[in-house]
Design a protein around this motif. Sequence first.
Motif, mmCIF file in Angstrom:
data_model
loop_
_atom_site.group_PDB
_atom_site.id
_atom_site.type_symbol
_atom_site.label_atom_id
_atom_site.label_comp_id
_atom_site.label_asym_id
_atom_site.label_seq_id
_atom_site.Cartn_x
_atom_site.Cartn_y
_atom_site.Cartn_z
ATOM 1 N N ALA A 137 -19.352 -2.831 2.583
ATOM 2 C CA ALA A 137 -19.595 -1.409 2.864
ATOM 3 C C ALA A 137 -18.948 -1.002 4.188
ATOM 4 O O ALA A 137 -18.393 0.098 4.304
ATOM 5 C CB ALA A 137 -21.101 -1.132 2.896
ATOM 6 N N TRP A 138 -19.005 -1.884 5.169
ATOM 7 C CA TRP A 138 -18.385 -1.612 6.468
ATOM 8 C C TRP A 138 -16.881 -1.480 6.309
ATOM 9 O O TRP A 138 -16.268 -0.585 6.871
ATOM 10 C CB TRP A 138 -18.760 -2.730 7.440
ATOM 11 C CG TRP A 138 -18.140 -2.589 8.791
ATOM 12 C CD1 TRP A 138 -18.559 -1.791 9.815
ATOM 13 C CD2 TRP A 138 -16.966 -3.274 9.266
ATOM 14 N NE1 TRP A 138 -17.731 -1.953 10.905
ATOM 15 C CE2 TRP A 138 -16.742 -2.852 10.586
ATOM 16 C CE3 TRP A 138 -16.104 -4.199 8.707
ATOM 17 C CZ2 TRP A 138 -15.691 -3.317 11.356
ATOM 18 C CZ3 TRP A 138 -15.053 -4.670 9.476
ATOM 19 C CH2 TRP A 138 -14.855 -4.226 10.781
ATOM 20 N N TRP A 139 -16.255 -2.415 5.540
ATOM 21 C CA TRP A 139 -14.817 -2.333 5.279
ATOM 22 C C TRP A 139 -14.474 -1.000 4.624
ATOM 23 O O TRP A 139 -13.486 -0.353 4.972
ATOM 24 C CB TRP A 139 -14.364 -3.466 4.346
ATOM 25 C CG TRP A 139 -13.989 -4.749 4.992
ATOM 26 C CD1 TRP A 139 -14.572 -5.955 4.768
ATOM 27 C CD2 TRP A 139 -12.940 -5.003 5.936
ATOM 28 N NE1 TRP A 139 -13.955 -6.928 5.524
ATOM 29 C CE2 TRP A 139 -12.951 -6.372 6.238
ATOM 30 C CE3 TRP A 139 -11.997 -4.191 6.558
ATOM 31 C CZ2 TRP A 139 -12.049 -6.956 7.123
ATOM 32 C CZ3 TRP A 139 -11.096 -4.768 7.446
ATOM 33 C CH2 TRP A 139 -11.133 -6.128 7.722
ATOM 34 N N GLN A 140 -15.280 -0.586 3.648
ATOM 35 C CA GLN A 140 -15.050 0.689 2.944
ATOM 36 C C GLN A 140 -15.113 1.850 3.933
ATOM 37 O O GLN A 140 -14.268 2.745 3.910
ATOM 38 C CB GLN A 140 -16.081 0.855 1.830
ATOM 39 C CG GLN A 140 -15.922 2.123 1.036
ATOM 40 C CD GLN A 140 -14.681 2.134 0.172
ATOM 41 O OE1 GLN A 140 -14.225 1.091 -0.277
ATOM 42 N NE2 GLN A 140 -14.092 3.295 -0.044
ATOM 43 N N GLN A 141 -16.090 1.836 4.811
ATOM 44 C CA GLN A 141 -16.256 2.888 5.801
ATOM 45 C C GLN A 141 -15.058 2.935 6.758
ATOM 46 O O GLN A 141 -14.591 3.995 7.124
ATOM 47 C CB GLN A 141 -17.543 2.695 6.583
ATOM 48 C CG GLN A 141 -17.814 3.771 7.606
ATOM 49 C CD GLN A 141 -19.079 3.504 8.396
ATOM 50 O OE1 GLN A 141 -19.697 2.451 8.276
ATOM 51 N NE2 GLN A 141 -19.463 4.458 9.230
ATOM 52 N N CYS A 142 -14.552 1.761 7.136
ATOM 53 C CA CYS A 142 -13.381 1.709 8.017
ATOM 54 C C CYS A 142 -12.192 2.354 7.347
ATOM 55 O O CYS A 142 -11.426 3.094 7.996
ATOM 56 C CB CYS A 142 -13.029 0.253 8.367
ATOM 57 S SG CYS A 142 -14.187 -0.518 9.495
ATOM 58 N N GLY A 143 -12.019 2.122 6.063
ATOM 59 C CA GLY A 143 -10.913 2.721 5.321
ATOM 60 C C GLY A 143 -11.033 4.237 5.236
ATOM 61 O O GLY A 143 -10.048 4.956 5.338
ATOM 62 N N GLU A 144 -12.247 4.718 5.064
ATOM 63 C CA GLU A 144 -12.480 6.159 4.976
ATOM 64 C C GLU A 144 -12.212 6.830 6.326
ATOM 65 O O GLU A 144 -11.675 7.932 6.387
ATOM 66 C CB GLU A 144 -13.911 6.437 4.514
ATOM 67 C CG GLU A 144 -14.150 6.061 3.074
ATOM 68 C CD GLU A 144 -15.612 6.115 2.688
ATOM 69 O OE1 GLU A 144 -16.450 6.478 3.545
ATOM 70 O OE2 GLU A 144 -15.917 5.791 1.532
ATOM 71 N N ASN A 145 -12.590 6.176 7.418
ATOM 72 C CA ASN A 145 -12.402 6.751 8.751
ATOM 73 C C ASN A 145 -10.925 6.781 9.139
ATOM 74 O O ASN A 145 -10.510 7.610 9.941
ATOM 75 C CB ASN A 145 -13.191 5.970 9.796
ATOM 76 C CG ASN A 145 -14.685 6.182 9.658
ATOM 77 O OD1 ASN A 145 -15.139 7.134 9.038
ATOM 78 N ND2 ASN A 145 -15.454 5.270 10.198
ATOM 79 N N ALA A 146 -10.134 5.860 8.595
ATOM 80 C CA ALA A 146 -8.712 5.806 8.929
ATOM 81 C C ALA A 146 -7.913 6.877 8.199
ATOM 82 O O ALA A 146 -6.834 7.261 8.649
ATOM 83 C CB ALA A 146 -8.150 4.425 8.589
ATOM 84 N N ALA A 147 -8.437 7.335 7.085
ATOM 85 C CA ALA A 147 -7.700 8.327 6.275
ATOM 86 C C ALA A 147 -7.789 9.731 6.835
ATOM 87 O O ALA A 147 -8.454 10.090 7.687
ATOM 88 C CB ALA A 147 -8.226 8.315 4.847
ATOM 89 N N ALA A 158 -20.470 -1.819 14.066
ATOM 90 C CA ALA A 158 -20.291 -3.111 13.394
ATOM 91 C C ALA A 158 -21.225 -3.194 12.188
ATOM 92 O O ALA A 158 -22.226 -2.464 12.109
ATOM 93 C CB ALA A 158 -20.601 -4.238 14.368
ATOM 94 N N PRO A 159 -20.913 -4.078 11.249
ATOM 95 C CA PRO A 159 -21.838 -4.286 10.136
ATOM 96 C C PRO A 159 -23.173 -4.831 10.644
ATOM 97 O O PRO A 159 -23.238 -5.444 11.706
ATOM 98 C CB PRO A 159 -21.138 -5.312 9.241
ATOM 99 C CG PRO A 159 -19.967 -5.817 9.988
ATOM 100 C CD PRO A 159 -19.730 -4.927 11.149
ATOM 101 N N ARG A 160 -24.211 -4.579 9.886
ATOM 102 C CA ARG A 160 -25.560 -4.964 10.283
ATOM 103 C C ARG A 160 -25.724 -6.483 10.328
ATOM 104 O O ARG A 160 -25.359 -7.189 9.394
ATOM 105 C CB ARG A 160 -26.552 -4.384 9.283
ATOM 106 C CG ARG A 160 -27.982 -4.612 9.649
ATOM 107 C CD ARG A 160 -28.868 -3.923 8.676
ATOM 108 N NE ARG A 160 -29.785 -4.918 8.142
ATOM 109 C CZ ARG A 160 -30.657 -4.704 7.213
ATOM 110 N NH1 ARG A 160 -30.712 -3.530 6.632
ATOM 111 N NH2 ARG A 160 -31.455 -5.645 6.809
#
Length: 62
Positions: free
Chosen positions: A52-62, A32-34
């Motif tokens: 930043a958390w949203w960005q990371q979620c998008g990267e992990n889904a790709a 989760a975000p900090r």
Amino acid sequence: MARPKMLKLPEVLEEIDMSRAAFYRMRARGQAPRLRKLPNGQLRISRADLDAWWQQCGENAA
């Protein structure tokens, strides 16, 4: 310098469409975000951390 935008936990939960229980499960897994705890005990999440958390979620889904 302007202070960063800090969001209340209910605002974040609404934005990410998640229950409080699910959010805390993610937090326990370190996914989760900090969260920042204010001296009065309220919780806040910075807009930058959430974005930043949203960005990371998008990267992990790709």
